[in-house]
Write an enzyme that holds these catalytic residues in place. Structure first.
Site, PDB file in Angstrom:
ATOM      1  N   GLY A  45       0.719  -1.110  -0.082  1.00 52.91           N
ATOM      2  CA  GLY A  45       0.067  -0.084   0.002  1.00 52.91           C
ATOM      3  C   GLY A  45       0.980   1.156  -0.105  1.00 52.91           C
ATOM      4  O   GLY A  45       2.012   1.357   0.351  1.00 52.91           O
ATOM      5  N   GLN A  50       3.021  10.100   1.166  1.00 54.31           N
ATOM      6  CA  GLN A  50       4.153   9.397   1.342  1.00 54.31           C
ATOM      7  C   GLN A  50       4.955   9.896  -0.017  1.00 54.31           C
ATOM      8  O   GLN A  50       6.369   9.416  -0.162  1.00 54.31           O
ATOM      9  CB  GLN A  50       3.899   7.808   1.162  1.00 54.31           C
ATOM     10  CG  GLN A  50       3.373   7.508   2.620  1.00 54.31           C
ATOM     11  CD  GLN A  50       3.346   5.787   2.474  1.00 54.31           C
ATOM     12  OE1 GLN A  50       2.494   5.373   1.937  1.00 54.31           O
ATOM     13  NE2 GLN A  50       4.221   5.313   3.214  1.00 54.31           N
ATOM     14  N   CYS A  92       6.030   0.073   7.340  1.00 54.47           N
ATOM     15  CA  CYS A  92       5.470   1.220   6.710  1.00 54.47           C
ATOM     16  C   CYS A  92       6.732   1.400   5.992  1.00 54.47           C
ATOM     17  O   CYS A  92       8.020   1.547   6.319  1.00 54.47           O
ATOM     18  CB  CYS A  92       5.214   2.324   7.367  1.00 54.47           C
ATOM     19  SG  CYS A  92       4.712   3.626   6.588  1.00 54.47           S
ATOM     20  N   LEU A  93       6.478   1.894   4.532  1.00 49.76           N
ATOM     21  CA  LEU A  93       7.488   2.287   3.554  1.00 49.76           C
ATOM     22  C   LEU A  93       8.288   3.514   4.002  1.00 49.76           C
ATOM     23  O   LEU A  93       9.130   3.839   3.570  1.00 49.76           O
ATOM     24  CB  LEU A  93       7.188   2.248   2.193  1.00 49.76           C
ATOM     25  CG  LEU A  93       6.467   1.023   1.424  1.00 49.76           C
ATOM     26  CD1 LEU A  93       5.717   1.420   0.055  1.00 49.76           C
ATOM     27  CD2 LEU A  93       7.740   0.047   1.173  1.00 49.76           C
ATOM     28  N   HIS A 134      -4.317   1.511   7.727  1.00 50.89           N
ATOM     29  CA  HIS A 134      -2.958   1.832   7.842  1.00 50.89           C
ATOM     30  C   HIS A 134      -2.893   3.053   6.730  1.00 50.89           C
ATOM     31  O   HIS A 134      -2.416   4.085   7.112  1.00 50.89           O
ATOM     32  CB  HIS A 134      -1.917   0.638   7.567  1.00 50.89           C
ATOM     33  CG  HIS A 134      -0.474   1.206   7.340  1.00 50.89           C
ATOM     34  ND1 HIS A 134       0.673   1.094   8.213  1.00 50.89           N
ATOM     35  CD2 HIS A 134       0.162   1.977   6.215  1.00 50.89           C
ATOM     36  CE1 HIS A 134       1.690   1.488   7.916  1.00 50.89           C
ATOM     37  NE2 HIS A 134       1.530   2.136   6.883  1.00 50.89           N
ATOM     38  N   GLU A 135      -3.518   2.819   5.666  1.00 50.38           N
ATOM     39  CA  GLU A 135      -3.393   3.741   4.364  1.00 50.38           C
ATOM     40  C   GLU A 135      -4.349   4.987   4.848  1.00 50.38           C
ATOM     41  O   GLU A 135      -3.913   6.221   4.542  1.00 50.38           O
ATOM     42  CB  GLU A 135      -3.614   3.295   3.121  1.00 50.38           C
ATOM     43  CG  GLU A 135      -2.720   2.074   2.769  1.00 50.38           C
ATOM     44  CD  GLU A 135      -1.340   2.574   2.682  1.00 50.38           C
ATOM     45  OE1 GLU A 135      -0.926   3.751   2.586  1.00 50.38           O
ATOM     46  OE2 GLU A 135      -0.478   1.470   2.990  1.00 50.38           O
ATOM     47  N   HIS A 138      -2.438   7.372   6.887  1.00 44.63           N
ATOM     48  CA  HIS A 138      -1.541   8.191   6.167  1.00 44.63           C
ATOM     49  C   HIS A 138      -2.514   9.496   5.880  1.00 44.63           C
ATOM     50  O   HIS A 138      -1.812  10.624   6.005  1.00 44.63           O
ATOM     51  CB  HIS A 138      -0.944   7.522   5.182  1.00 44.63           C
ATOM     52  CG  HIS A 138       0.374   6.794   5.413  1.00 44.63           C
ATOM     53  ND1 HIS A 138       1.276   7.333   5.827  1.00 44.63           N
ATOM     54  CD2 HIS A 138       0.762   5.479   5.261  1.00 44.63           C
ATOM     55  CE1 HIS A 138       2.445   6.298   6.210  1.00 44.63           C
ATOM     56  NE2 HIS A 138       1.753   5.213   5.746  1.00 44.63           N
TER      57      HIS A 138
HETATM   58 ZN    ZN Z   1       2.602   3.323   5.724  1.00 44.28          ZN
END
Ligand code: ZN
Length: 169
Positions: A45, A50, A92-93, A134-135, A138
């Site tokens: 995701g 991000q 998380c990225l 999670h998204e 963000h």
């Molecule tokens: Zn994330």
């Protein structure tokens, strides 16, 4: 086109996101870039903040590109339902190299527009529910570390601060 993924500490991750007014060619390009960037990472995701864009958009694909039916672009998403509880490891990225156990509802339903501007409703349990939440976080300036209790949160933030000082973040 690949876009750089911002990391915890970047102020754009903490800026309020705006809803998408119209799906212009720029928005379509952004979505394509987000999908490409998510697959390249690789991740399941990615949310617009991000990649430095404060808009209510995220992309999601639990199959990591293997099954086109599992790729979702979610524009202006809202929760319709949330219930149950699950405790699972999460990463998380924007926080590479760190994971932690995060408590979240077990099942969610999210309503959003797809890239063609059509309304879609996605229901998810387990990992899908976790990824959706999670998204969504963000888009609300919240990273998974913000959902941790004091000590585990402080530990991660302290390590990141150290990496940052060493120029490794
Ligand atoms: Zn994330």
């Amino acid at each position: 086109m690949l876009r750089p993924i911002l990391r915890l500490g970047d102020s754009i991750l903490s800026e309020p996101t705006r809803p998408v007014g119209a799906i212009t060619p720029d928005i379509e390009t952004l979505i394509d870039d987000m999908i490409e960037t998510m697959y390249a990472a690789p991740g399941i995701g990615l949310a617009a903040p991000q990649v430095g864009v404060s808009l209510k958009i995220f992309v999601l694909d639990l199959s990591l590109g293997k099954n086109p039916a599992e790729l979702h672009a979610m524009i202006n998403p809202v929760f319709v339902e949330r219930d149950g509880m699950q405790l699972e490891e999460e990463g998380c990225l924007s926080v590479p190299g760190f994971t932690a156990t995060v408590a979240r509802p077990r099942r969610v339903v999210v309503k959003a527009l797809n890239r063609h501007g059509e309304e879609q409703t996605i229901a998810g349990e387990g990992l899908m529910a976790r990824a959706l939440q999670h998204e969504m976080d963000h888009l609300n300036q919240c990273l998974f570390v913000d959902r941790l209790r004091g000590i585990s949160r402080d530990l991660i933030l302290r390590k990141i601060k150290k990496l940052s000082k060493a120029g490794k973040w």
